[in-house]
Design a protein around this motif. Structure first.
Motif, short mmCIF file in Angstrom:
data_model
loop_
_atom_site.label_atom_id
_atom_site.label_comp_id
_atom_site.label_asym_id
_atom_site.label_seq_id
_atom_site.Cartn_x
_atom_site.Cartn_y
_atom_site.Cartn_z
N ARG A 136 12.01 4.54 2.67
CA ARG A 136 12.80 5.10 3.77
C ARG A 136 13.79 4.07 4.31
N GLU A 137 13.34 2.82 4.49
CA GLU A 137 14.21 1.78 5.04
C GLU A 137 15.37 1.45 4.11
N TYR A 138 15.13 1.51 2.81
CA TYR A 138 16.15 1.13 1.83
C TYR A 138 16.74 2.34 1.12
N ALA A 139 16.65 3.51 1.72
CA ALA A 139 17.14 4.74 1.08
C ALA A 139 18.61 4.65 0.69
N ASP A 140 19.41 3.94 1.47
CA ASP A 140 20.84 3.83 1.19
C ASP A 140 21.19 2.66 0.28
N ASP A 141 20.21 1.81 -0.06
CA ASP A 141 20.48 0.64 -0.90
C ASP A 141 19.27 0.30 -1.77
N LEU A 177 7.11 -3.66 -8.22
CA LEU A 177 8.41 -3.10 -8.60
C LEU A 177 8.34 -1.77 -9.32
N GLY A 178 7.32 -1.58 -10.13
CA GLY A 178 7.26 -0.39 -10.98
C GLY A 178 7.42 0.92 -10.24
N TRP A 179 6.84 1.02 -9.09
CA TRP A 179 6.91 2.26 -8.30
C TRP A 179 8.30 2.48 -7.70
N ALA A 180 9.08 1.42 -7.56
CA ALA A 180 10.38 1.53 -6.89
C ALA A 180 11.55 1.70 -7.87
N VAL A 181 11.28 1.52 -9.16
CA VAL A 181 12.33 1.66 -10.17
C VAL A 181 12.57 3.15 -10.39
N PRO A 182 13.82 3.59 -10.23
CA PRO A 182 14.10 5.02 -10.43
C PRO A 182 13.78 5.43 -11.87
N ARG A 183 13.16 6.58 -12.00
CA ARG A 183 12.83 7.14 -13.31
C ARG A 183 13.98 8.02 -13.79
N ARG A 184 14.32 7.89 -15.05
CA ARG A 184 15.38 8.73 -15.62
C ARG A 184 14.74 9.89 -16.37
N CYS A 240 0.85 -1.19 0.00
CA CYS A 240 0.00 0.00 0.00
C CYS A 240 0.89 1.24 0.00
N ALA A 241 0.29 2.41 -0.08
CA ALA A 241 1.06 3.65 -0.13
C ALA A 241 1.95 3.82 1.09
N THR A 242 1.44 3.51 2.27
CA THR A 242 2.25 3.64 3.49
C THR A 242 3.40 2.65 3.49
N ALA A 243 3.15 1.42 3.06
CA ALA A 243 4.22 0.42 2.99
C ALA A 243 5.30 0.86 2.00
N ARG A 244 4.89 1.43 0.88
CA ARG A 244 5.86 1.91 -0.11
C ARG A 244 6.75 3.00 0.47
N LEU A 245 6.13 3.96 1.15
CA LEU A 245 6.93 5.03 1.78
C LEU A 245 7.88 4.47 2.83
N THR A 246 7.39 3.53 3.62
CA THR A 246 8.23 2.92 4.66
C THR A 246 9.40 2.18 4.03
N LEU A 247 9.13 1.42 2.97
CA LEU A 247 10.20 0.67 2.30
C LEU A 247 11.22 1.62 1.67
N VAL A 275 19.07 -0.93 -4.68
CA VAL A 275 19.18 -2.23 -5.37
C VAL A 275 18.66 -3.34 -4.45
N ALA A 276 19.00 -3.27 -3.18
CA ALA A 276 18.51 -4.28 -2.22
C ALA A 276 16.97 -4.22 -2.13
N LEU A 277 16.41 -3.02 -2.22
CA LEU A 277 14.94 -2.89 -2.21
C LEU A 277 14.35 -3.63 -3.41
N LEU A 278 14.92 -3.44 -4.58
CA LEU A 278 14.40 -4.11 -5.78
C LEU A 278 14.55 -5.63 -5.69
N VAL A 279 15.65 -6.10 -5.13
CA VAL A 279 15.83 -7.54 -4.95
C VAL A 279 14.78 -8.09 -3.98
#
Length: 87
Positions: free
Chosen positions: A35-40, A78-85, A26-33, A42-46
């Motif tokens: 934040r938790e994986y801000a420094d990594d 995954l789509g929401w977590a893939v960085p947009r160029r 959900c939207a809250t889970a996405r924001l939490t994830l 790639v690990a979030l996508l895995v």
């Protein structure tokens, strides 16, 4: 006394949020994830890729004739977590 907020985690095999009942993540889970994986990122996508795999199998098992399409699951997990160029 106020109880702490409940985490937005999935109910498996339905893949709905335990707290708000929206399709997980959900939207809250996405924001939490994010934040938790801000420094990594790639690990979030895995991590999300593994959850996508689990969800695809479980949702198909629950309802093989009306399970979400692969593109829908990709966008959801995954789509929401893939960085947009920028172009």
């Amino acid at each position: 006394m106020v109880s702490p907020p409940r985490p937005h985690l999935p109910i498996r095999p339905l893949w709905l949020c335990r707290t708000c009942a929206a399709p997980w993540p959900c939207a809250t889970a996405r924001l939490t994830l994010l934040r938790e994986y801000a420094d990594d990122p790639v690990a979030l996508l895995v991590y999300l890729g593994g959850l996508l795999h689990d969800a695809a199998g479980q949702l198909h098992t629950l309802n093989p004739h009306d399970a979400p399409e692969p593109a829908q699951l990709f966008d959801r997990f995954l789509g929401w977590a893939v960085p947009r160029r920028s172009p």
